[in-house]
Design a protein around this motif. Structure first.
Motif, mmCIF file in Angstrom:
data_model
loop_
_atom_site.group_PDB
_atom_site.id
_atom_site.type_symbol
_atom_site.label_atom_id
_atom_site.label_comp_id
_atom_site.label_asym_id
_atom_site.label_seq_id
_atom_site.Cartn_x
_atom_site.Cartn_y
_atom_site.Cartn_z
ATOM 1 N N THR A 211 0.836 -1.204 0.000
ATOM 2 C CA THR A 211 0.000 0.000 0.000
ATOM 3 C C THR A 211 0.869 1.253 0.000
ATOM 4 N N ILE A 212 1.941 1.247 0.789
ATOM 5 C CA ILE A 212 2.854 2.391 0.833
ATOM 6 C C ILE A 212 3.467 2.628 -0.541
ATOM 7 N N ASP A 213 3.915 1.555 -1.172
ATOM 8 C CA ASP A 213 4.503 1.687 -2.507
ATOM 9 C C ASP A 213 3.479 2.226 -3.505
ATOM 10 N N ARG A 214 2.255 1.737 -3.425
ATOM 11 C CA ARG A 214 1.217 2.169 -4.359
ATOM 12 C C ARG A 214 0.884 3.649 -4.161
ATOM 13 N N LEU A 215 0.821 4.086 -2.920
ATOM 14 C CA LEU A 215 0.562 5.503 -2.655
ATOM 15 C C LEU A 215 1.650 6.379 -3.273
ATOM 16 N N ARG A 216 2.903 5.932 -3.161
ATOM 17 C CA ARG A 216 4.017 6.745 -3.651
ATOM 18 C C ARG A 216 4.149 6.730 -5.166
ATOM 19 N N THR A 217 3.901 5.587 -5.757
ATOM 20 C CA THR A 217 4.161 5.458 -7.197
ATOM 21 C C THR A 217 2.941 5.718 -8.071
ATOM 22 N N GLU A 218 1.732 5.570 -7.503
ATOM 23 C CA GLU A 218 0.529 5.713 -8.320
ATOM 24 C C GLU A 218 -0.432 6.775 -7.794
ATOM 25 N N VAL A 219 -0.852 6.632 -6.554
ATOM 26 C CA VAL A 219 -1.923 7.484 -6.031
ATOM 27 C C VAL A 219 -1.490 8.941 -5.926
ATOM 28 N N LEU A 220 -0.395 9.206 -5.223
ATOM 29 C CA LEU A 220 0.029 10.600 -5.024
ATOM 30 C C LEU A 220 0.451 11.270 -6.333
ATOM 31 N N PRO A 221 1.275 10.623 -7.179
ATOM 32 C CA PRO A 221 1.632 11.288 -8.444
ATOM 33 C C PRO A 221 0.425 11.603 -9.315
ATOM 34 N N THR A 222 -0.579 10.707 -9.327
ATOM 35 C CA THR A 222 -1.777 10.961 -10.134
ATOM 36 C C THR A 222 -2.562 12.149 -9.593
ATOM 37 N N ALA A 223 -2.701 12.221 -8.256
ATOM 38 C CA ALA A 223 -3.458 13.314 -7.649
ATOM 39 C C ALA A 223 -2.750 14.649 -7.820
ATOM 40 N N ILE A 224 -1.429 14.651 -7.743
ATOM 41 C CA ILE A 224 -0.660 15.901 -7.849
ATOM 42 C C ILE A 224 -0.529 16.339 -9.297
ATOM 43 N N GLY A 225 -0.357 15.380 -10.194
ATOM 44 C CA GLY A 225 -0.180 15.710 -11.604
ATOM 45 C C GLY A 225 1.162 16.364 -11.861
ATOM 46 N N ARG B 213 4.024 18.908 -3.829
ATOM 47 C CA ARG B 213 4.720 17.645 -3.557
ATOM 48 C C ARG B 213 4.154 17.029 -2.290
ATOM 49 N N ALA B 214 4.234 15.691 -2.225
ATOM 50 C CA ALA B 214 3.704 14.964 -1.070
ATOM 51 C C ALA B 214 4.575 13.740 -0.810
ATOM 52 N N HIS B 215 4.712 13.407 0.466
ATOM 53 C CA HIS B 215 5.539 12.278 0.876
ATOM 54 C C HIS B 215 4.791 11.471 1.924
ATOM 55 N N VAL B 216 5.060 10.150 1.950
ATOM 56 C CA VAL B 216 4.411 9.247 2.893
ATOM 57 C C VAL B 216 5.364 8.959 4.043
ATOM 58 N N GLY B 217 4.922 9.296 5.252
ATOM 59 C CA GLY B 217 5.731 9.062 6.435
ATOM 60 C C GLY B 217 4.998 8.233 7.465
ATOM 61 N N SER C 175 9.665 0.457 6.527
ATOM 62 C CA SER C 175 9.686 -0.105 5.179
ATOM 63 C C SER C 175 10.830 0.485 4.363
ATOM 64 N N ASP C 176 11.039 1.794 4.498
ATOM 65 C CA ASP C 176 12.113 2.455 3.752
ATOM 66 C C ASP C 176 13.494 1.969 4.192
ATOM 67 N N VAL C 177 13.680 1.839 5.516
ATOM 68 C CA VAL C 177 14.972 1.360 6.020
ATOM 69 C C VAL C 177 15.240 -0.054 5.516
#
Length: 761
Positions: free
Chosen positions: A503-517, A522-526, A533-535
């Motif tokens: 879900t985290i990966d999907r938010l970063r690669t698909e959901v947020l970029p699509t919403a921002i255009g 800019r938006a980041h998931v923390g 997950s990032d570490v």
């Protein structure tokens, strides 16, 4: 030359033992006093620069919303059967008092108000995630400032308040949150005691002497005291992760007792040959101490090499553990020979139990001959050497099969749901999951800078809420001064589930970029789950580089020590097999659940993200202990006889009993940590114990003699041009610069032998 320096150092310590012991006592006292005066407590910070979760934290910090700090949660439910916060005025009053007292704790910035939300309307409390839909469970969320402004005293204050309120209020009170993760003390004390007792029993069985068994234990306790105290002082300067003291104790006890055992075994050989105890101690340090220094150096360099991961808490943790290993190496070549000097000739006499186990069989003269290898080991190594192909193929196939589960390795971090039911964090986790869903235990925080695109926040909220992996979305909070927005979202799955990482990966690669255009926003998931997950991704990505660096370093070091190309190449490959098999066992136990109940594992969990790299560094160094110890003896025999087959049988069989005892000690110490409550300690303990067991049996007693037999004299092949480039090897057949003493020949105390085996050159 190292051997000569060790000969002088060990001999000097044995001749002036009380000076050396007094110096160590002073060092231990000063270290403990410094730890009390300047030391700090461990604190975890699971983040690293350059990660998307770190960028989210930086945005939240700029906004000053307080969400960048530490959090805790107090989970409560009425004690009365059937009572709910909707209809029980007494429970609601108690909830109001609890929130007020929590809010008065030091450094608390704010708290959630489930009782106030209930007064405003039950639906408000439920929608805000403060009270469960059935009214049975309420959560008081506690916001603290950044971790740098907190200490373990803040956790103690919250825990003490909870204990008092449990006795005074008609509520069941449980607590959790990342404040507990950051400042909870590791639970290694009982494990250390169990490991010491097991090591003492094995040493007594190996030597049959209380004095001989006590010396390695005493040296290890000295070294561990100084090492852990030094680590505590380091924690007062920087954030030392909570796993460092547990791992330092585990590795320190294991290597400390092992190193002492190697030196002690060689010392007893020299005593049996008739050397004066002080001379025997010096020569033991020069021979066995040389591989100890190289092996310890390999452990330290391997651990420090984890800096390539660019994860600060791993770098600091590795540095802290390496300090303990260095202190153990120093104690092995200074404090131990001092103990040997005090013990005198008593260590040369094998006890009744040791004689029953084959130590010190009588020679023709009737005198005990501790230098003779046990007949059973000689027969076994000879048997393997006569049938090298089937043993090499069979053992390699066994280890490769054990390695196969590594293909399913999944990194993450076990959440509080994997803790024992007796822990308040586990009970709070279960209550939250029961009342609000599993994802509530691992919320994500989306930080957005909508500069130049004010409508992006509505698009973000709608797109995130529509994602199938998101259960609910809290109202967007916008900081008026900076315009930065924070959006707290709750996944449908728990923090350690693979689906949450997806879900985290999907938010970063698909959901947020699509919403921002293509706009400037800019938006980041923390949030904690995103940080972990990032570490994990970063350490997994850097692991191949780290492994290649450690392998190259080890190959060059062994080539320098043994003046060979094939011996170090073989050692590197065999060590990889044993470590791979240990990884495979960890996946089978922790991810698949095979035998997990035997070590108290409550549920299947992913492998902690930083453990594979840590384990590789430590295990590769520890496996070099046995490799260097065995091959040093094989090379001595080869230099003495010039016959490869004889050197293999004599060298391996003469070290087999010591290697077996040392391995049993390490396995016992590491397994004692595998029953700790913390899953990370379990993983370290089981992984290390498995690798050492495999390394000391299948690898050292089967693959090493089989492969060395197959290679024959090419074991010691070294191009002449490379031989000229490399620094010189040992000056004597035993590496001391002094000619060897033939077994059974008595030497008057204080004199040097005038004849013996050939030199190394």
């Amino acid at each position: 030359m190292l051997s000569k320096a060790l000969l002088r150092l060990g001999g000097g310590a044995a001749r002036h033992p009380w000076r050396v012991i007094a110096a160590w006592l002073v060092a231990a006292a000063l270290a403990v006093l410094a730890a009390v005066a300047f030391g700090g407590r461990t604190a975890d910070s699971m983040t690293a620069p350059g990660l998307d979760s770190r960028r989210a934290a930086e945005l939240i910090e700029r906004a000053g919303t307080g969400q960048e700090g530490m959090t805790a949660h107090v989970v409560v439910t009425p004690l009365a059967d059937g009572a709910t916060f909707f209809d029980d005025d007494g429970a609601r009053t108690a909830l109001t008092r609890l929130r007020a007292e929590v809010g008065r704790l030091p450094h608390v910035l704010g708290t959630g108000d489930p009782a106030g939300a209930l007064d405003a309307g039950g639906d408000t409390a439920v929608r805000g995630g403060l009270v469960s839909a059935d009214g049975r469970i309420a959560v008081v969320r506690v916001q603290y400032p950044d971790q740098s402004r907190l200490s373990a005293e803040d956790l103690d204050a919250l825990v003490d308040l909870g204990a008092r309120l449990r006795a005074e209020l008609p509520l069941r009170v449980e607590m959790g949150g990342n404040l507990f993760y950051a400042f909870s003390d590791p639970d290694g004390g009982v494990s250390e005691l169990i490991g010491l007792l097991a090591a003492a029993a094995i040493l007594f069985l190996a030597f049959g002497s209380l004095v001989a068994a006590a010396l390695p234990i005493g040296m290890a306790v000295f070294g561990l005291t100084v090492g852990v105290a030094t680590m505590t002082v380091l924690a007062g300067v920087t954030d030392v992760p909570a796993f460092a003291p547990v791992l330092g104790s585990m590795v320190g006890l294991g290597v400390g007792i092992d190193y002492a055992l190697f030196v002690l075994a060689r010392h007893r050989e020299y005593l049996a040959r008739g050397l004066d105890p002080r001379e025997a101690a010096g020569r033991a340090v020069a021979t066995a101490g040389r591989p100890v220094v190289f092996a310890g150096g390999t452990v330290v360099v391997s651990i420090l090499g984890m800096a390539v991961a660019d994860v600060p808490f791993m770098t600091v943790g590795g540095f802290a553990v390496s300090i303990v290993v260095l202190i153990m190496v120093l104690a092995s070549v200074t404090l131990l020979p001092a103990f040997l000097g005090v013990a005198g000739p008593r260590l040369g006499r094998a006890g009744r139990i040791a004689r029953a186990l084959g130590a010190g069989r009588p020679g023709r003269s009737g005198r005990r001959r501790d230098t003779e290898p046990a007949a059973g080991w000689r027969r076994w190594i000879g048997h393997v050497s006569r049938h090298p192909v089937p043993y090499a193929v069979g053992a390699a196939a066994l280890l490769l099969t054990a390695t196969l589960p590594v293909l399913g390795l999944r990194v993450g971090l076990p959440d509080d749901g994997s803790l024992p039911p007796g822990r308040t964090e586990r009970r709070a986790y279960d209550l939250v999951a029961e009342g609000f869903g599993p994802g509530t235990n691992g919320p994500l925080v989306i930080a957005a800078d909508p500069t130049g695109d004010p409508g992006v926040l509505d698009r973000l909220a709608g797109a995130v809420a529509a994602d199938p992996g998101i259960a609910s979305v809290a109202p967007t909070h916008v900081d008026r001064a900076t315009g930065i927005a924070t959006l707290v979202v709750f996944p449908t799955t728990g923090p350690q589930d693979k689906a949450t990482a997806d879900t985290i990966d999907r938010l970063r690669t698909e959901v947020l970029p699509t919403a921002i255009g293509d706009g400037p926003a800019r938006a980041h998931v923390g949030g904690a789950a995103a940080s972990l997950s990032d570490v994990g991704r970063r350490t997994s990505g850097r692991l191949p580089v780290f492994v290649a660096a450690v392998l190259t370093m080890s190959f060059l070091l062994l080539m320098l020590v043994f003046r060979s190309v094939l011996v170090p190449l073989k050692a590197v490959l065999l060590n990889l097999l044993s470590i791979g098999a240990a990884y495979g066992v960890m996946v089978a136990v922790f991810q698949w659940g095979w035998g997990g109940a035997l070590i108290g594992l409550e549920a299947t969990v992913p492998i902690v993200s930083f453990i594979p790299m840590f384990l590789f560094a430590i295990l590769f160094g520890l496996s070099m202990d046995y490799e260097v110890f065995i091959l040093s003896r094989v090379r001595e025999e080869y230099l003495r006889t010039g016959d490869n087959g004889t050197a293999i049988v004599e060298g391996v069989s003469r070290t087999a009993r010591t290697i077996t005892s040392a391995a049993l000690i390490m396995v016992a110490v590491f397994l004692s940590f595998a029953v700790a409550e913390d899953p990370s300690a379990k993983m370290f303990g089981l992984g290390l114990a498995t690798a050492i067991l495999i390394d000391s049996t299948v690898v050292r007693m089967v693959l090493v003699p089989a492969t060395m037999t197959l290679l024959g004299r090419t074991n010691w092949w070294l191009p002449k041009w490379l031989d000229r480039v490399l620094p010189g090897g040992p000056a004597g057949a035993d590496g001391t610069g002094v000619r060897a003493v033939p077994a059974g020949r008595r030497v008057r105390p204080g004199t040097r032998p005038s004849s013996g085996g050939p030199s190394a050159r």
